[in-house]
Design a protein around this motif. Structure first.
Motif, PDB file in Angstrom:
ATOM      1  N   ARG A 195       3.585   6.653  11.831  1.00 45.40           N
ATOM      2  CA  ARG A 195       4.195   5.734  12.373  1.00 45.40           C
ATOM      3  C   ARG A 195       3.498   4.495  12.454  1.00 45.40           C
ATOM      4  NH1 ARG A 195       8.716   3.274  12.661  1.00 45.40           N
ATOM      5  NH2 ARG A 195       8.559   1.803  14.215  1.00 45.40           N
ATOM      6  N   LEU A 196       2.185   4.545  12.921  1.00 41.90           N
ATOM      7  CA  LEU A 196       1.071   3.435  12.926  1.00 41.90           C
ATOM      8  C   LEU A 196       1.161   2.676  11.563  1.00 41.90           C
ATOM      9  CD1 LEU A 196      -1.756   4.965  15.272  1.00 41.90           C
ATOM     10  CD2 LEU A 196      -0.068   3.278  16.040  1.00 41.90           C
ATOM     11  N   LEU A 197       1.099   3.352  10.422  1.00 42.01           N
ATOM     12  CA  LEU A 197       0.931   2.801   9.154  1.00 42.01           C
ATOM     13  C   LEU A 197       2.475   2.049   8.992  1.00 42.01           C
ATOM     14  CD1 LEU A 197      -0.631   5.666   7.611  1.00 42.01           C
ATOM     15  CD2 LEU A 197      -1.657   3.481   7.669  1.00 42.01           C
ATOM     16  N   ARG A 198       3.306   2.737   9.174  1.00 41.84           N
ATOM     17  CA  ARG A 198       4.834   1.909   8.967  1.00 41.84           C
ATOM     18  C   ARG A 198       4.609   0.708   9.840  1.00 41.84           C
ATOM     19  NH1 ARG A 198       8.203   4.579   5.802  1.00 41.84           N
ATOM     20  NH2 ARG A 198       7.608   6.960   5.531  1.00 41.84           N
ATOM     21  N   ASP A 199       4.145   0.848  11.230  1.00 43.00           N
ATOM     22  CA  ASP A 199       4.189  -0.409  12.103  1.00 43.00           C
ATOM     23  C   ASP A 199       3.344  -1.445  11.318  1.00 43.00           C
ATOM     24  OD1 ASP A 199       5.559   0.815  14.019  1.00 43.00           O
ATOM     25  OD2 ASP A 199       4.237   1.294  15.399  1.00 43.00           O
ATOM     26  N   LEU A 200       2.225  -1.152  10.604  1.00 44.87           N
ATOM     27  CA  LEU A 200       1.545  -2.324   9.946  1.00 44.87           C
ATOM     28  C   LEU A 200       1.983  -2.597   8.710  1.00 44.87           C
ATOM     29  CD1 LEU A 200      -2.325  -0.561  10.191  1.00 44.87           C
ATOM     30  CD2 LEU A 200      -1.540  -2.696  11.094  1.00 44.87           C
ATOM     31  N   THR A 201       3.366  -2.244   8.243  1.00 42.48           N
ATOM     32  CA  THR A 201       4.227  -2.457   7.159  1.00 42.48           C
ATOM     33  C   THR A 201       3.758  -1.949   5.979  1.00 42.48           C
ATOM     34  OG1 THR A 201       3.186  -4.372   6.492  1.00 42.48           O
ATOM     35  CG2 THR A 201       4.788  -4.770   8.299  1.00 42.48           C
ATOM     36  N   VAL A 202       2.972  -0.784   5.911  1.00 42.83           N
ATOM     37  CA  VAL A 202       2.624   0.029   4.855  1.00 42.83           C
ATOM     38  C   VAL A 202       3.868   0.192   4.096  1.00 42.83           C
ATOM     39  CG1 VAL A 202       1.508   2.038   4.060  1.00 42.83           C
ATOM     40  CG2 VAL A 202       0.383   0.602   5.902  1.00 42.83           C
ATOM     41  N   ARG A 203       4.118   0.007   2.870  1.00 42.84           N
ATOM     42  CA  ARG A 203       5.079   0.101   1.792  1.00 42.84           C
ATOM     43  C   ARG A 203       5.699   1.835   1.885  1.00 42.84           C
ATOM     44  NH1 ARG A 203       6.007   0.811  -4.330  1.00 42.84           N
ATOM     45  NH2 ARG A 203       3.666   1.235  -4.016  1.00 42.84           N
ATOM     46  N   GLU A 204       4.689   2.775   1.615  1.00 45.70           N
ATOM     47  CA  GLU A 204       5.000   4.006   1.481  1.00 45.70           C
ATOM     48  C   GLU A 204       4.064   4.947   2.112  1.00 45.70           C
ATOM     49  OE1 GLU A 204       5.777   7.087  -2.182  1.00 45.70           O
ATOM     50  OE2 GLU A 204       6.194   5.124  -2.611  1.00 45.70           O
ATOM     51  N   THR A 205       4.391   5.914   2.837  1.00 44.67           N
ATOM     52  CA  THR A 205       3.457   6.704   3.421  1.00 44.67           C
ATOM     53  C   THR A 205       3.775   8.390   3.119  1.00 44.67           C
ATOM     54  OG1 THR A 205       4.394   7.117   5.357  1.00 44.67           O
ATOM     55  CG2 THR A 205       2.437   5.511   5.336  1.00 44.67           C
ATOM     56  N   THR A 206       3.097   9.162   2.921  1.00 48.67           N
ATOM     57  CA  THR A 206       3.356  10.593   2.768  1.00 48.67           C
ATOM     58  C   THR A 206       2.215  11.491   3.933  1.00 48.67           C
ATOM     59  OG1 THR A 206       3.655  10.492   0.313  1.00 48.67           O
ATOM     60  CG2 THR A 206       3.184  12.318   0.902  1.00 48.67           C
ATOM     61  N   VAL A 207       3.057  12.239   4.430  1.00 45.35           N
ATOM     62  CA  VAL A 207       2.398  12.971   5.388  1.00 45.35           C
ATOM     63  C   VAL A 207       2.078  14.663   4.908  1.00 45.35           C
ATOM     64  CG1 VAL A 207       2.071  14.254   7.584  1.00 45.35           C
ATOM     65  CG2 VAL A 207       3.107  11.745   7.246  1.00 45.35           C
ATOM     66  N   ALA A 208       1.034  15.081   4.775  1.00 45.35           N
ATOM     67  CA  ALA A 208       0.843  16.563   4.438  1.00 45.35           C
ATOM     68  C   ALA A 208       0.021  17.236   5.528  1.00 45.35           C
ATOM     69  CB  ALA A 208       0.042  16.759   3.275  1.00 45.35           C
ATOM     70  N   LEU A 211       0.864  -1.258   0.094  1.00 42.77           N
ATOM     71  CA  LEU A 211      -0.218  -0.115  -0.068  1.00 42.77           C
ATOM     72  C   LEU A 211       0.835   1.269   0.006  1.00 42.77           C
ATOM     73  CD1 LEU A 211      -2.607  -0.842   2.700  1.00 42.77           C
ATOM     74  CD2 LEU A 211      -3.032  -1.069   0.015  1.00 42.77           C
ATOM     75  N   ARG A 212       0.288   2.459  -0.545  1.00 39.00           N
ATOM     76  CA  ARG A 212       0.775   3.689  -0.621  1.00 39.00           C
ATOM     77  C   ARG A 212      -0.266   4.471   0.109  1.00 39.00           C
ATOM     78  NH1 ARG A 212       2.508   5.966  -5.660  1.00 39.00           N
ATOM     79  NH2 ARG A 212       4.021   7.012  -4.526  1.00 39.00           N
ATOM     80  N   VAL A 213      -0.007   5.129   1.167  1.00 41.59           N
ATOM     81  CA  VAL A 213      -0.931   5.985   1.878  1.00 41.59           C
ATOM     82  C   VAL A 213      -0.735   7.444   2.210  1.00 41.59           C
ATOM     83  CG1 VAL A 213      -2.347   6.122   3.921  1.00 41.59           C
ATOM     84  CG2 VAL A 213      -1.685   3.782   3.176  1.00 41.59           C
ATOM     85  N   LEU A 214      -1.739   8.506   1.916  1.00 44.46           N
ATOM     86  CA  LEU A 214      -1.463   9.779   2.276  1.00 44.46           C
ATOM     87  C   LEU A 214      -2.213   9.926   3.417  1.00 44.46           C
ATOM     88  CD1 LEU A 214      -0.870  12.626   1.469  1.00 44.46           C
ATOM     89  CD2 LEU A 214      -2.805  12.913   0.237  1.00 44.46           C
ATOM     90  N   VAL A 215      -1.489  10.785   4.469  1.00 39.53           N
ATOM     91  CA  VAL A 215      -1.986  11.210   5.750  1.00 39.53           C
ATOM     92  C   VAL A 215      -2.169  12.771   5.623  1.00 39.53           C
ATOM     93  CG1 VAL A 215      -1.717  11.218   8.166  1.00 39.53           C
ATOM     94  CG2 VAL A 215      -0.957   9.455   6.953  1.00 39.53           C
ATOM     95  N   VAL A 216      -3.490  13.189   5.931  1.00 47.45           N
ATOM     96  CA  VAL A 216      -3.334  14.672   6.085  1.00 47.45           C
ATOM     97  C   VAL A 216      -3.878  15.220   7.129  1.00 47.45           C
ATOM     98  CG1 VAL A 216      -4.176  16.753   4.532  1.00 47.45           C
ATOM     99  CG2 VAL A 216      -3.989  14.727   3.198  1.00 47.45           C
ATOM    100  N   ASP A 217      -3.031  15.850   8.181  1.00 52.49           N
ATOM    101  CA  ASP A 217      -3.472  16.627   9.254  1.00 52.49           C
ATOM    102  C   ASP A 217      -2.774  17.614   9.819  1.00 52.49           C
ATOM    103  OD1 ASP A 217      -3.967  16.881  11.983  1.00 52.49           O
ATOM    104  OD2 ASP A 217      -4.324  14.410  12.226  1.00 52.49           O
ATOM    105  N   GLU A 218      -3.581  18.748   9.812  1.00 50.89           N
ATOM    106  CA  GLU A 218      -2.690  20.146  10.144  1.00 50.89           C
ATOM    107  C   GLU A 218      -2.063  20.153  11.575  1.00 50.89           C
ATOM    108  OE1 GLU A 218      -5.850  23.371   8.489  1.00 50.89           O
ATOM    109  OE2 GLU A 218      -6.583  22.154  10.007  1.00 50.89           O
ATOM    110  N   ASP A 219      -2.193  19.066  12.468  1.00 52.21           N
ATOM    111  CA  ASP A 219      -1.322  18.575  13.767  1.00 52.21           C
ATOM    112  C   ASP A 219      -0.244  17.758  13.335  1.00 52.21           C
ATOM    113  OD1 ASP A 219      -0.488  17.785  15.979  1.00 52.21           O
ATOM    114  OD2 ASP A 219      -2.203  17.584  17.029  1.00 52.21           O
ATOM    115  N   LYS A 220       0.938  18.458  12.848  1.00 50.04           N
ATOM    116  CA  LYS A 220       1.971  17.692  12.165  1.00 50.04           C
ATOM    117  C   LYS A 220       2.452  16.653  13.178  1.00 50.04           C
ATOM    118  CE  LYS A 220       3.809  21.476   9.586  1.00 50.04           C
ATOM    119  NZ  LYS A 220       4.775  22.463   9.317  1.00 50.04           N
TER     120      LYS A 220
END
Length: 165
Positions: free
Chosen positions: A27-40, A10-19
């Motif tokens: 971090r939780l997504l990475r703990d689930l072994t998600v391949r790639e995450t992007t944070v905006a 999986l590739r997941v985007l996380v959008v949250d104004e609270d950095k």
């Protein structure tokens, strides 16, 4: 297919104004072994991310005044504005109110999670939306969950509510 294989692709985007919270979800997504995450952290960063990439899931914060969540989800569902309007959008809310759920459904969110999120919340939501995706509709400039035929797992504790209001 094992859960690890599903998550690792999986590739997941996380959008949250609270950095800090965005990094926590990352971090939780990475703990689930998600391949790639992007944070905006804002609409501009989110737009830049979806203009250049196609994600498997998008987590959007709706806390505070909620403008980012509604505006971004509306943009993501507009096929004239984004290359992948079909991508599941999961709202993260600070309060699990009926109003938040109705707003999420109204703009095209696939699911609503109440903060604070846990590894289990995120994992079961991704698995549920993968195993049992919402029926999609494609009308005018909206591509997303059919608001009248969402599966019961979207409603959780609100399943007794009238879905059409």
């Amino acid at each position: 297919m094992s859960s690890e294989l599903v998550f690792s692709a999986l590739r997941v985007l996380v959008v949250d104004e609270d950095k800090a919270y965005g990094r926590l979800v990352d971090r939780l997504l990475r703990d689930l072994t998600v391949r790639e995450t992007t944070v905006a952290a804002d609409m501009d960063e989110a737009r830049a991310a979806v203009d250049g990439e196609i994600f498997d899931f998008i987590f959007v914060d709706r806390s505070g005044d909620g403008e980012l969540g509604a505006a971004l989800t509306t943009l993501l569902r507009d096929k004239s504005q984004t290359p992948a309007p079909h991508v599941p959008v999961i709202w993260m809310v600070s309060e699990g109110s009926v109003e938040n759920v109705k707003t999420a459904i109204g703009v095209g969110a696939d699911h609503v999670l109440v903060k604070p999120l846990s590894l289990g919340d995120i994992g079961s939501t991704i698995k549920g939306l993968t195993d049992s995706p919402a029926e999609r509709t494609d009308v005018a400039n909206y591509v997303g969950p059919c608001r009248r035929r969402l599966p019961s797992h979207v409603y959780g504790p609100f399943s007794g509510q009238n879905r059409r209001t």
